[in-house]
Design a protein around this motif. Structure first.
Motif, mmCIF file in Angstrom:
data_model
loop_
_atom_site.group_PDB
_atom_site.id
_atom_site.type_symbol
_atom_site.label_atom_id
_atom_site.label_comp_id
_atom_site.label_asym_id
_atom_site.label_seq_id
_atom_site.Cartn_x
_atom_site.Cartn_y
_atom_site.Cartn_z
ATOM 1 N N PRO A 1 0.829 -1.212 0.000
ATOM 2 C CA PRO A 1 0.000 0.000 0.000
ATOM 3 C C PRO A 1 0.864 1.263 0.000
ATOM 4 O O PRO A 1 2.033 1.222 0.377
ATOM 5 C CB PRO A 1 -0.755 -0.113 1.325
ATOM 6 C CG PRO A 1 0.205 -0.815 2.228
ATOM 7 C CD PRO A 1 0.910 -1.812 1.353
ATOM 8 N N PRO A 2 0.293 2.400 -0.428
ATOM 9 C CA PRO A 2 1.039 3.667 -0.391
ATOM 10 C C PRO A 2 1.084 4.215 1.028
ATOM 11 O O PRO A 2 0.332 5.117 1.404
ATOM 12 C CB PRO A 2 0.216 4.569 -1.324
ATOM 13 C CG PRO A 2 -1.179 4.035 -1.220
ATOM 14 C CD PRO A 2 -1.026 2.554 -1.045
ATOM 15 N N MET A 3 1.999 3.664 1.819
ATOM 16 C CA MET A 3 2.203 4.100 3.200
ATOM 17 C C MET A 3 3.685 4.384 3.398
ATOM 18 O O MET A 3 4.536 3.614 2.919
ATOM 19 C CB MET A 3 1.703 3.026 4.170
ATOM 20 C CG MET A 3 0.200 2.812 4.114
ATOM 21 S SD MET A 3 -0.387 1.463 5.185
ATOM 22 C CE MET A 3 0.086 2.080 6.815
ATOM 23 N N PHE A 4 3.992 5.471 4.101
ATOM 24 C CA PHE A 4 5.367 5.957 4.117
ATOM 25 C C PHE A 4 5.804 6.381 5.523
ATOM 26 O O PHE A 4 4.979 6.559 6.420
ATOM 27 C CB PHE A 4 5.484 7.148 3.161
ATOM 28 C CG PHE A 4 4.917 6.876 1.796
ATOM 29 C CD1 PHE A 4 5.625 6.124 0.875
ATOM 30 C CD2 PHE A 4 3.650 7.338 1.451
ATOM 31 C CE1 PHE A 4 5.092 5.848 -0.372
ATOM 32 C CE2 PHE A 4 3.108 7.063 0.199
ATOM 33 C CZ PHE A 4 3.830 6.316 -0.717
ATOM 34 N N LEU B 1 7.721 1.242 -4.382
ATOM 35 C CA LEU B 1 6.812 2.235 -3.809
ATOM 36 C C LEU B 1 7.310 2.655 -2.434
ATOM 37 O O LEU B 1 7.800 3.766 -2.245
ATOM 38 C CB LEU B 1 5.390 1.662 -3.719
ATOM 39 C CG LEU B 1 4.315 2.624 -3.213
ATOM 40 C CD1 LEU B 1 4.135 3.794 -4.186
ATOM 41 C CD2 LEU B 1 2.984 1.889 -3.016
ATOM 42 N N ALA B 2 7.167 1.794 -1.465
ATOM 43 C CA ALA B 2 7.669 2.070 -0.118
ATOM 44 C C ALA B 2 9.149 1.682 -0.042
ATOM 45 O O ALA B 2 9.520 0.572 -0.397
ATOM 46 C CB ALA B 2 6.863 1.281 0.913
ATOM 47 N N SER B 3 9.971 2.605 0.417
ATOM 48 C CA SER B 3 11.404 2.352 0.513
ATOM 49 C C SER B 3 11.705 1.467 1.723
ATOM 50 O O SER B 3 10.837 1.214 2.566
ATOM 51 C CB SER B 3 12.163 3.667 0.647
ATOM 52 O OG SER B 3 11.877 4.264 1.912
ATOM 53 N N ALA B 4 12.957 1.036 1.830
ATOM 54 C CA ALA B 4 13.375 0.249 2.993
ATOM 55 C C ALA B 4 13.190 1.065 4.275
ATOM 56 O O ALA B 4 12.804 0.524 5.318
ATOM 57 C CB ALA B 4 14.831 -0.178 2.838
ATOM 58 N N GLY C 1 -6.899 6.767 10.119
ATOM 59 C CA GLY C 1 -6.551 5.491 10.727
ATOM 60 C C GLY C 1 -5.510 4.692 9.986
ATOM 61 O O GLY C 1 -5.217 3.554 10.335
ATOM 62 N N GLN C 2 -4.899 5.291 8.948
ATOM 63 C CA GLN C 2 -3.957 4.544 8.117
ATOM 64 C C GLN C 2 -2.703 4.136 8.890
ATOM 65 O O GLN C 2 -2.124 3.084 8.621
ATOM 66 C CB GLN C 2 -3.580 5.380 6.890
ATOM 67 C CG GLN C 2 -2.898 4.582 5.789
ATOM 68 C CD GLN C 2 -2.750 5.387 4.509
ATOM 69 O OE1 GLN C 2 -3.222 6.512 4.418
ATOM 70 N NE2 GLN C 2 -2.096 4.820 3.521
ATOM 71 N N TYR C 3 -2.300 4.960 9.851
ATOM 72 C CA TYR C 3 -1.069 4.669 10.590
ATOM 73 C C TYR C 3 -1.340 4.311 12.047
ATOM 74 O O TYR C 3 -0.428 4.304 12.863
ATOM 75 C CB TYR C 3 -0.123 5.869 10.477
ATOM 76 C CG TYR C 3 0.311 6.117 9.040
ATOM 77 C CD1 TYR C 3 1.399 5.444 8.499
ATOM 78 C CD2 TYR C 3 -0.415 6.971 8.208
ATOM 79 C CE1 TYR C 3 1.771 5.638 7.178
ATOM 80 C CE2 TYR C 3 -0.051 7.162 6.885
ATOM 81 C CZ TYR C 3 1.044 6.494 6.373
ATOM 82 O OH TYR C 3 1.408 6.666 5.062
ATOM 83 N N ALA C 4 -2.587 3.995 12.345
ATOM 84 C CA ALA C 4 -2.956 3.575 13.703
ATOM 85 C C ALA C 4 -2.677 2.081 13.874
ATOM 86 O O ALA C 4 -2.582 1.339 12.892
ATOM 87 C CB ALA C 4 -4.430 3.863 13.953
ATOM 88 N N ILE D 1 8.504 11.482 4.982
ATOM 89 C CA ILE D 1 7.892 11.543 3.651
ATOM 90 C C ILE D 1 6.474 12.084 3.759
ATOM 91 O O ILE D 1 6.035 12.913 2.952
ATOM 92 C CB ILE D 1 7.882 10.151 2.990
ATOM 93 C CG1 ILE D 1 9.316 9.643 2.795
ATOM 94 C CG2 ILE D 1 7.137 10.199 1.664
ATOM 95 C CD1 ILE D 1 10.161 10.502 1.902
ATOM 96 N N ARG D 2 5.742 11.646 4.779
ATOM 97 C CA ARG D 2 4.366 12.106 4.956
ATOM 98 C C ARG D 2 4.318 13.595 5.297
ATOM 99 O O ARG D 2 3.413 14.312 4.861
ATOM 100 C CB ARG D 2 3.676 11.281 6.035
ATOM 101 C CG ARG D 2 3.433 9.839 5.595
ATOM 102 C CD ARG D 2 2.568 9.093 6.566
ATOM 103 N NE ARG D 2 3.267 8.712 7.780
ATOM 104 C CZ ARG D 2 2.899 9.044 9.003
ATOM 105 N NH1 ARG D 2 1.831 9.809 9.194
ATOM 106 N NH2 ARG D 2 3.568 8.629 10.050
ATOM 107 N N LEU D 3 5.291 14.055 6.057
ATOM 108 C CA LEU D 3 5.354 15.481 6.383
ATOM 109 C C LEU D 3 5.616 16.297 5.115
ATOM 110 O O LEU D 3 4.979 17.328 4.877
ATOM 111 C CB LEU D 3 6.455 15.735 7.408
ATOM 112 C CG LEU D 3 6.644 17.188 7.859
ATOM 113 C CD1 LEU D 3 5.361 17.731 8.484
ATOM 114 C CD2 LEU D 3 7.811 17.296 8.836
ATOM 115 N N ALA D 4 6.542 15.809 4.275
ATOM 116 C CA ALA D 4 6.825 16.493 3.011
ATOM 117 C C ALA D 4 5.600 16.483 2.104
ATOM 118 O O ALA D 4 5.302 17.473 1.414
ATOM 119 C CB ALA D 4 8.004 15.809 2.308
#
Length: 293
Positions: free
Chosen positions: A119-122, A243-246, A224-227, A126-129
């Motif tokens: 999924p597009p989760m970071f 998509l999601a980096s290491a 709730g994506q990061y809960a 990255i989320r702040l940017a």
């Protein structure tokens, strides 16, 4: 929405199979949401493999709502509630994985288990940017999100289905798809165009806007994506990190601990490129989740 009759006829109904299974999880229905811009029928081989064990149904969110993420989550919740079967196994790929993650956190009563596929989760930086970019405007967001730029350059109108298929086969991503997945994408992803020819059945503009409005959940973490996740399952990610980096995966592991993370050999479109292997991995992590529950 429910799968089409033709699609359902290709999926083993599984009633007698489920009765023979000893696992409790094998008797639970499964609900699936796919990637942005891909009708559920595109995943036919993948879902058929899951359908041998589960009662599989799908929701195509772009058929129902605008690009608002809260609305998309609500559409999926309503579809799951409509099954009137209690908590179900939630499975999602890409956008669908993010939506299912949100749903599992916001409505734990609907989630028996959760499997999200790349999924597009970071990570937080990255989320702040991304949050800053969204305040600065679409062009700044597009500079950060490659799929958004790709969608805007993709052709959407064709003289025939044959031309549409040839065009998509010329694109590197689609050319790597399992042949049946590509055929299903063409069959379900086109609609007749007034004046002749055909066009994509979904709005490219809406697809782009969904990318642009991906919730960073920094200042207002209401999706709730990061809960934390309360149910079993797994976060499946590509070891190639397209998509999601290491760094993203490492941050998410800590944030969602103790939810399991499992890497796979394949690209972001693993369920469409190697549908049988992808389904086997999903079944494996669900089986392991049942043992540990």
């Amino acid at each position: 929405m429910l799968l089409s009759r033709a699609f359902l006829s290709a999926i083993p109904r599984g009633t007698s199979v489920l009765k023979r299974r000893s696992s409790t999880l094998a008797q639970v229905p499964l609900h699936f949401v796919g990637a942005n811009g891909f009708p559920s029928a595109t995943y036919a081989p993948f879902l058929r493999s899951l359908g041998a064990r589960f009662d599989v149904r799908c929701t195509d969110v772009y058929d129902h709502v605008s690009d608002d993420w809260h609305s998309m989550i609500a559409v999926v919740a309503k579809a799951v509630e409509g099954r009137q079967q209690g908590p179900v196994v939630l499975v999602g790929h890409s956008l669908g994985g993010a939506l299912m993650k949100c749903l599992a956190s916001l409505r734990p009563d609907l989630a028996k288990a959760l499997v999200v596929i790349d999924p597009p989760m970071f990570e937080f930086k990255i989320r702040l940017a991304m949050a800053v970019a969204q305040r600065l405007g679409p062009r700044v967001v597009d500079a950060m999100i490659q799929p958004s730029r790709f969608a805007q350059t993709r052709k959407g109108v064709f003289a025939s289905a044959e031309e549409a298929k040839a065009y998509h086969q010329s694109l590197k991503v689609y050319a790597s798809f399992d042949p049946e997945c590509l055929e299903q994408f063409i069959a379900a992803g086109l609609k007749p165009r007034q004046g002749g020819g055909c066009e994509l059945a979904f709005s490219i503009e809406k697809e782009v806007q969904i990318y642009r409005t991906t919730p960073p959940d920094v200042w207002s973490p209401s999706h709730g994506q990061y809960a934390p996740v309360r149910c079993g399952g797994a976060f499946l990610y590509s070891k190639a990190h397209p998509l999601a980096s290491a760094a993203d995966v490492a941050d998410l592991r800590k944030r969602l601990r103790p939810f399991p993370f499992v890497g796979f050999d394949g690209s972001h479109f693993f369920p469409l490129q190697s549908p049988t292997k992808a389904a086997e991995l999903v079944l494996s992590v669900l089986s392991e989740s049942t043992k540990n529950s």
